[in-house]
Each structure stands twice: as structure tokens, then as C-alpha cells.
Scaffold this motif. Sequence first.
Motif, PDB file in Angstrom:
ATOM      1  N   THR A 138     -18.134  31.812   7.454  1.00  0.00           N
ATOM      2  CA  THR A 138     -18.526  30.802   6.830  1.00  0.00           C
ATOM      3  C   THR A 138     -18.661  29.773   7.722  1.00  0.00           C
ATOM      4  N   THR A 139     -19.713  28.943   7.472  1.00  0.00           N
ATOM      5  CA  THR A 139     -20.106  27.902   8.420  1.00  0.00           C
ATOM      6  C   THR A 139     -19.951  26.497   7.926  1.00  0.00           C
ATOM      7  N   MET A 140     -19.066  25.709   8.711  1.00  0.00           N
ATOM      8  CA  MET A 140     -18.663  24.277   8.194  1.00  0.00           C
ATOM      9  C   MET A 140     -19.004  23.227   9.116  1.00  0.00           C
ATOM     10  N   MET A 141     -19.495  22.051   8.514  1.00  0.00           N
ATOM     11  CA  MET A 141     -19.754  20.838   9.389  1.00  0.00           C
ATOM     12  C   MET A 141     -18.099  20.253   9.610  1.00  0.00           C
ATOM     13  N   GLU A 142     -17.754  20.100  10.514  1.00  0.00           N
ATOM     14  CA  GLU A 142     -16.260  19.775  10.712  1.00  0.00           C
ATOM     15  C   GLU A 142     -16.038  18.377  10.446  1.00  0.00           C
ATOM     16  N   ILE A 143     -14.896  17.906   9.778  1.00  0.00           N
ATOM     17  CA  ILE A 143     -14.457  16.480   9.696  1.00  0.00           C
ATOM     18  C   ILE A 143     -13.097  16.461  10.247  1.00  0.00           C
ATOM     19  N   GLY A 144     -12.901  15.126  10.531  1.00  0.00           N
ATOM     20  CA  GLY A 144     -11.719  14.472  11.098  1.00  0.00           C
ATOM     21  C   GLY A 144     -11.474  14.962  12.791  1.00  0.00           C
ATOM     22  N   GLU A 145     -10.417  15.532  12.911  1.00  0.00           N
ATOM     23  CA  GLU A 145      -9.980  15.805  14.377  1.00  0.00           C
ATOM     24  C   GLU A 145     -10.108  14.517  15.058  1.00  0.00           C
ATOM     25  N   TRP A 146     -10.820  13.964  15.941  1.00  0.00           N
ATOM     26  CA  TRP A 146     -10.952  12.965  17.005  1.00  0.00           C
ATOM     27  C   TRP A 146     -11.296  11.612  16.155  1.00  0.00           C
ATOM     28  N   VAL A 147     -12.033  11.737  14.960  1.00  0.00           N
ATOM     29  CA  VAL A 147     -12.336  10.714  14.297  1.00  0.00           C
ATOM     30  C   VAL A 147     -11.502  10.254  13.303  1.00  0.00           C
ATOM     31  N   SER A 148     -11.512   9.159  12.703  1.00  0.00           N
ATOM     32  CA  SER A 148     -10.617   8.894  11.632  1.00  0.00           C
ATOM     33  C   SER A 148     -11.092   9.125  10.293  1.00  0.00           C
TER      34      SER A 148
END
Length: 308
Positions: A138-148
Amino acid sequence: MELIESVKNWFSDYPVASNIIRYLVWVALVFFLIAWIRRWMKKNLHDNAIKYKVQKAIQIIGYLFIILITISYFTGSIQDFGLAIGLLTAGITITLQELILSIAGSFYIFFVRVYKPGDRIELNGIKGDVIDIDSMYTTMMEIGEWVSSDNYSGRIVKLSNAFVFKGPVYNYSLDFPFVWDEFNMPIRYESDIELAKEIIISAAQEILSEYVKNSIAGWKDVVNKYYIEDAQVEPTLAITMSDNWIQFNLRYIVDYKKRRITKHLLFEEIGKRIRETNGKVTWASATFEIVKIPTLNINETKHTSDNP
């Protein structure tokens, strides 16, 4: 013909040597097949991760074949071919369990509709929008982590489909593409509390009216489909008191992809209306009240000396 007969006679006269030769032929054949299959995989598989795993698996399976051949030729303890096949199958299953789980996971995702491309999910602790599902990953475009907030980080993440069997899958958009969000607003005690409540609720109702309207039908479908109680989708306000201010907690429903912009619009509109009250409603901030300053007595002592 004489050559063939002589070879047959030699094999019959020397059974141990003939068994060793047959064994070496089988081993050579297995190694040849391993090398041929690995070269074929290297040319036809383009995903390096899958290519690496499959080549390793083929190599291990070949070793298992050699072990079975060795046991059957030199110990004679495996007479039942079905037992040999069973052992080989168990070895293949253990060796390829991640690959098998990934393929099974792809079927599970497709038939059970765990998620689909375009959904926002959290899988194995990683949150993002699904952009592709194949037989392995499954391929995802990541959200979050070092961005709010729920913004893209820019990283594309590939996760094995086997993870759908190993932990929970959080889906933000399955059946009900809305989420509840909330934030707190500190208001000073001297403010007109009723006016503050009216400002916050009216601003929320205006900005969120479209979300509320669209979510009502969706929530009814969720209630009919699952064993869950009905919930309020209209904006609600809860008030608590602290040592320094009155805290207004606004809870509301919003499209799962528009949390950040919606919170911005709410703060902007509520702040604008509070400023228009000309001081009747004011924001609060942390304050410190000095109850008593201790008295400090300073006695100046003048030293004199007597001159003879």
C-alpha cells in the motif's frame, strides 16, 4: 547400445556409487534451477524490494529441496512422498510467510473494503492518503511527522499489505468522511459571557453549516449500519472555569481533509466579532496577582570614630 548396456551393468554392480552419482545430478539440477529462476526474476521484476525477497526465498527453497534429497538418498527414512511434500510445503510457507501475508492482505483489502485509493488512513503508526494499492504494498502520501496539523510531509511511504492483519487500521473516510474536532478559547471573567457564547456559536453555525448538512445523512447511514448510538453533529459549546479565565470549548464536525483551514476560519471570524464588541468580550491570558509585598526595613548605621 553396448555402451548403454555397460553403463546399466556398472550401475547394477556398484549401487552405492550409482546412488552418489544420481544424488549429485539432482543437486546440480536444483542449483541450475535456482540460478535460472533468480536470473529470470532479476530481469522481469522491477521492484527492488520484491526482487530481493523473492530471490532469497527461491534460494532457501532450493536448499530445502537439497536437504530432502540428501535425506531420501542416504538415510532412506523418508519413504512417503506425501510426507516429503508436506515438509517442503511447510518450509515454503515459513520462508514466504511475509510474501503470502502481503498477497492475502491485498485480497482482504479489496474484498472487505478496508480502504481504497483516496482514503486517509493510519496503518502501523503511519498516517497518510492512500495513492496506490498493489498485490504487495500500500503506497501512501505521508501526513504529519515534522509538519503541523494534517499537512503532507512530502514523503511517499510503502507499507506491506500484511499489516492489515497485524494491527488496527484507522480509516478517516470509510462510510463517514467527517471527523469531530475541537479547540479552546480563554475569555476574561469580566466579559459578557452570554454575548461571548452567542458570538462563538453563531460564527460556528455559519462557517460549518455545509459540513453539518452533508454529515447528517452520512451519520444516519452509519447508525443504521453499525451498532452505535446517535450523535450530535451540530456545533456544541462547553464552558469550564479556571483560576485565570473562563474556558470555552467548541466542538464541531468537519471534513477530514479540511481540519486546518476550518480551524483558521473559525478563529479568524470569532476574533473579528470579539474585537467588534469594543471590550464587552475580551481574550484572556495568564495573569499573576501579587497579594502582598513584604516590608523591607533598611537601617543605615553610621560609624563614627573618636579622634584623640
